[in-house]
Design a protein around this motif. Sequence first.
Motif, PDB file in Angstrom:
ATOM      1  N   ALA A  42       0.861  -1.189   0.000  1.00 11.80           N
ATOM      2  CA  ALA A  42       0.000   0.000   0.000  1.00 11.80           C
ATOM      3  C   ALA A  42       0.890   1.229   0.000  1.00 11.80           C
ATOM      4  CB  ALA A  42      -0.901  -0.008   1.237  1.00 11.80           C
ATOM      5  N   CYS A  43       0.420   2.276  -0.617  1.00 16.18           N
ATOM      6  CA  CYS A  43       1.236   3.497  -0.633  1.00 16.18           C
ATOM      7  C   CYS A  43       1.200   4.123   0.760  1.00 16.18           C
ATOM      8  CB  CYS A  43       0.724   4.457  -1.693  1.00 16.18           C
ATOM      9  SG  CYS A  43      -0.756   5.354  -1.232  1.00 16.18           S
ATOM     10  N   PRO A  44       2.180   4.953   1.093  1.00 12.28           N
ATOM     11  CA  PRO A  44       2.200   5.532   2.445  1.00 12.28           C
ATOM     12  C   PRO A  44       1.194   6.659   2.595  1.00 12.28           C
ATOM     13  CG  PRO A  44       4.066   6.315   1.169  1.00 12.28           C
ATOM     14  CD  PRO A  44       3.368   5.321   0.311  1.00 12.28           C
ATOM     15  N   SER A  45       0.521   7.015   1.493  1.00  7.91           N
ATOM     16  CA  SER A  45      -0.433   8.128   1.469  1.00  7.91           C
ATOM     17  C   SER A  45       0.321   9.453   1.434  1.00  7.91           C
ATOM     18  CB  SER A  45      -1.357   8.081   2.685  1.00  7.91           C
ATOM     19  OG  SER A  45      -2.370   9.033   2.538  1.00  7.91           O
ATOM     20  N   CYS A  46      -0.347  10.459   0.900  1.00  9.88           N
ATOM     21  CA  CYS A  46       0.248  11.803   0.853  1.00  9.88           C
ATOM     22  C   CYS A  46      -0.883  12.780   0.590  1.00  9.88           C
ATOM     23  CB  CYS A  46       1.326  11.875  -0.236  1.00  9.88           C
ATOM     24  SG  CYS A  46       0.650  11.904  -1.906  1.00  9.88           S
ATOM     25  N   GLY A  47      -0.519  14.010   0.300  1.00  9.39           N
ATOM     26  CA  GLY A  47      -1.539  15.042   0.089  1.00  9.39           C
ATOM     27  C   GLY A  47      -2.474  14.730  -1.063  1.00  9.39           C
ATOM     28  N   ARG A  48      -2.110  13.800  -1.925  1.00 10.25           N
ATOM     29  CA  ARG A  48      -2.980  13.467  -3.053  1.00 10.25           C
ATOM     30  C   ARG A  48      -4.051  12.428  -2.705  1.00 10.25           C
ATOM     31  NH1 ARG A  48      -2.222  15.507  -7.662  1.00 10.25           N
ATOM     32  NH2 ARG A  48      -0.176  16.064  -8.442  1.00 10.25           N
ATOM     33  N   ALA A  49      -3.901  11.766  -1.562  1.00 14.38           N
ATOM     34  CA  ALA A  49      -4.769  10.618  -1.263  1.00 14.38           C
ATOM     35  C   ALA A  49      -6.244  10.983  -1.313  1.00 14.38           C
ATOM     36  CB  ALA A  49      -4.409  10.043   0.092  1.00 14.38           C
ATOM     37  N   GLU A  50      -7.003  10.133  -1.959  1.00 13.85           N
ATOM     38  CA  GLU A  50      -8.437  10.351  -2.112  1.00 13.85           C
ATOM     39  C   GLU A  50      -9.237   9.526  -1.099  1.00 13.85           C
ATOM     40  OE1 GLU A  50     -10.460  12.013  -4.943  1.00 13.85           O
ATOM     41  OE2 GLU A  50      -8.748  13.217  -4.318  1.00 13.85           O
ATOM     42  N   MET A  68      -3.782   1.790  -3.286  1.00 14.19           N
ATOM     43  CA  MET A  68      -3.112   3.058  -3.578  1.00 14.19           C
ATOM     44  C   MET A  68      -4.083   4.220  -3.359  1.00 14.19           C
ATOM     45  SD  MET A  68      -0.242   1.670  -4.325  1.00 14.19           S
ATOM     46  CE  MET A  68       0.885   2.826  -5.086  1.00 14.19           C
ATOM     47  N   GLY A  69      -3.541   5.298  -2.810  1.00 13.86           N
ATOM     48  CA  GLY A  69      -4.395   6.410  -2.392  1.00 13.86           C
ATOM     49  C   GLY A  69      -4.963   7.251  -3.507  1.00 13.86           C
ATOM     50  N   CYS A  70      -4.356   7.241  -4.673  1.00  7.15           N
ATOM     51  CA  CYS A  70      -4.905   8.081  -5.747  1.00  7.15           C
ATOM     52  C   CYS A  70      -4.640   7.447  -7.113  1.00  7.15           C
ATOM     53  CB  CYS A  70      -4.313   9.486  -5.693  1.00  7.15           C
ATOM     54  SG  CYS A  70      -2.632   9.563  -6.303  1.00  7.15           S
ATOM     55  N   VAL A  71      -5.533   7.802  -8.033  1.00  6.86           N
ATOM     56  CA  VAL A  71      -5.430   7.233  -9.379  1.00  6.86           C
ATOM     57  C   VAL A  71      -4.410   8.009 -10.230  1.00  6.86           C
ATOM     58  CG1 VAL A  71      -7.286   8.600 -10.426  1.00  6.86           C
ATOM     59  CG2 VAL A  71      -6.892   6.249 -11.217  1.00  6.86           C
ATOM     60  N   VAL A  72      -3.924   9.147  -9.684  1.00  7.88           N
ATOM     61  CA  VAL A  72      -2.948   9.928 -10.446  1.00  7.88           C
ATOM     62  C   VAL A  72      -1.642   9.138 -10.583  1.00  7.88           C
ATOM     63  CG1 VAL A  72      -1.599  12.065 -10.510  1.00  7.88           C
ATOM     64  CG2 VAL A  72      -3.977  12.112  -9.742  1.00  7.88           C
ATOM     65  N   ASN A  73      -1.157   8.654  -9.439  1.00  6.33           N
ATOM     66  CA  ASN A  73       0.123   7.939  -9.467  1.00  6.33           C
ATOM     67  C   ASN A  73       0.009   6.447  -9.125  1.00  6.33           C
ATOM     68  OD1 ASN A  73       1.495  10.270 -10.055  1.00  6.33           O
ATOM     69  ND2 ASN A  73       1.812  10.791  -7.911  1.00  6.33           N
ATOM     70  N   GLY A  74      -1.094   6.062  -8.464  1.00  7.95           N
ATOM     71  CA  GLY A  74      -1.225   4.700  -7.934  1.00  7.95           C
ATOM     72  C   GLY A  74      -0.976   3.586  -8.931  1.00  7.95           C
ATOM     73  N   PRO A  75      -1.736   3.552 -10.058  1.00  9.09           N
ATOM     74  CA  PRO A  75      -1.556   2.414 -10.975  1.00  9.09           C
ATOM     75  C   PRO A  75      -0.130   2.319 -11.521  1.00  9.09           C
ATOM     76  CG  PRO A  75      -3.604   3.563 -11.426  1.00  9.09           C
ATOM     77  CD  PRO A  75      -2.857   4.410 -10.438  1.00  9.09           C
ATOM     78  N   GLY A  76       0.502   3.463 -11.738  1.00  7.83           N
ATOM     79  CA  GLY A  76       1.882   3.452 -12.251  1.00  7.83           C
ATOM     80  C   GLY A  76       2.848   2.949 -11.198  1.00  7.83           C
ATOM     81  N   GLU A  77       2.688   3.476  -9.958  1.00 10.01           N
ATOM     82  CA  GLU A  77       3.622   3.099  -8.898  1.00 10.01           C
ATOM     83  C   GLU A  77       3.504   1.617  -8.547  1.00 10.01           C
ATOM     84  OE1 GLU A  77       3.061   5.725  -5.549  1.00 10.01           O
ATOM     85  OE2 GLU A  77       3.658   7.487  -6.698  1.00 10.01           O
ATOM     86  N   ALA A  78       2.311   1.053  -8.744  1.00  5.62           N
ATOM     87  CA  ALA A  78       2.105  -0.358  -8.364  1.00  5.62           C
ATOM     88  C   ALA A  78       1.905  -1.235  -9.590  1.00  5.62           C
ATOM     89  CB  ALA A  78       0.914  -0.459  -7.416  1.00  5.62           C
TER      90      ALA A  78
HETATM   91  S1  SF4 Z   1      -0.393   6.681  -4.759  1.00  7.20           S
HETATM   92 FE1  SF4 Z   1      -1.145   8.781  -4.738  1.00  7.20          FE
HETATM   93  S2  SF4 Z   1      -1.798   9.071  -2.599  1.00  7.20           S
HETATM   94 FE2  SF4 Z   1      -0.477   7.289  -2.589  1.00  7.20          FE
HETATM   95  S3  SF4 Z   1       1.561   8.098  -2.114  1.00  7.20           S
HETATM   96 FE3  SF4 Z   1       1.414   7.944  -4.358  1.00  7.20          FE
HETATM   97  S4  SF4 Z   1       0.742   9.993  -4.972  1.00  7.20           S
HETATM   98 FE4  SF4 Z   1       0.301   9.825  -2.756  1.00  7.20          FE
END
Ligand code: SF4
Length: 423
Positions: free
Chosen positions: A284-292, A318-328
Amino acid sequence: MSFERRQTKQIHVGKVAVGGGAPISIQSMTTTKTSDVEGTLQQIYALAAAGCDIVRCTCNEIEAAEGLAQIVPRSPVPIIADIHHQSQIVPRSPVPIIADIHHQYRMALAALEAGVHGLRLNPGNIRKPEHIKAVAMEARDRNVPIRIGVNGGSLDPALYEKHGGLTAEAMVESALQEIAYFQEVDFDLIKISVKASNVPLMVEAYRQLSAVTNYPLHLGVTEAGPLPNGLIKATAGISTLLLEGIGDTIRYSLTADPVEEARAGRQLLESLGLRERKNVDLIACPSCGRAEIDVIEVANRAMRAFEDKKIPLQIAVMGCVVNGPGEAREADLGIAAGNKRGHLFVKGRNVAVVPESEMVEALVDWATYIHEHGVEAAIARVDTTIAEREAAKDRNALLEEKGDDANHSTEKIVEIRKTISGN
Ligand code: SF4
């Protein structure tokens, strides 16, 4: 990617091979009175279900040895179970049992008589050579291995004095002394531990020991303590050694339900790629200001939902669809939040959109499907263009709303500078 393991002699604890390239086994210890056969068996079954390969029970009194006689698995014994004369199997332990011996060598002999698959002797507690050799001879005749379990807290006072305190050298010498007694009676079904509650000391003792013997090593940080500190201490010590190729079997000594020890052991070995994955690897992402969403809450709910399911997939929250699918994108399956919706993706490909409240349930459904039919079949069962279009829509909406700087750091920096300059 793998790392080289140190070659050790192989022994068998019942059906479980230890050392000599065998999979690293997971051990734990019951906390019940061993004379309470039913209570002890319940704990043993819970440990086995959590991934424990070998269980140790205390054998501190004659009633405990009698309990062991009923607990250890041998050939199933048919009994008449009810008035319909149906035959049932008397429950026995599903995994090999080791008896932990404290101060009385006679308890070791009694445990062997009870049929245990292994003994643990503490050289600091049983010190008379004739007692040690009597146990080794009986174990030799029964083909039962013994762990020489040196413990920093109960080191032989003579060695403590000789080395000026508790040192790695003192613990190694204690183990070597015991090996010498065993060799006098031709006994070599040995594994060894040199545990201490101090992590650097324990690591050093195992390193020194592995340089002078090829008997299999049982790793552990003794009295690691309650969660989460105990978990961190034990992981620090055990994984440092495992990554150096040292260690053939492990035990987490936690002040917690022993099932936590078994879970921790399995998770550690799976994380290091030393045991085949049996359960979900939840990332799971650590969450950040983008988290939905509240990532911690959703990830914990997902963890609970998958807890008892034997689904060996990596699943991402993942907390957001902006970066989540790419990061994971390497995860087998994942979900990312956006605009009150959950965007499901399989190996980085968007496959479905679900209401935010149904994210965890959707993960379980898709994970079950992938587990049964595979990733390709899962992707093939939907028209991914729809899910991809919806994900792009939500991603763009979020980018428009929050921009590239979700934490508003640029504005914050301007404010900080103003504060400092007094303008
Ligand atoms: S997936 Fe979105 S909410 Fe989670 S850490 Fe990355 S940018 Fe932040």
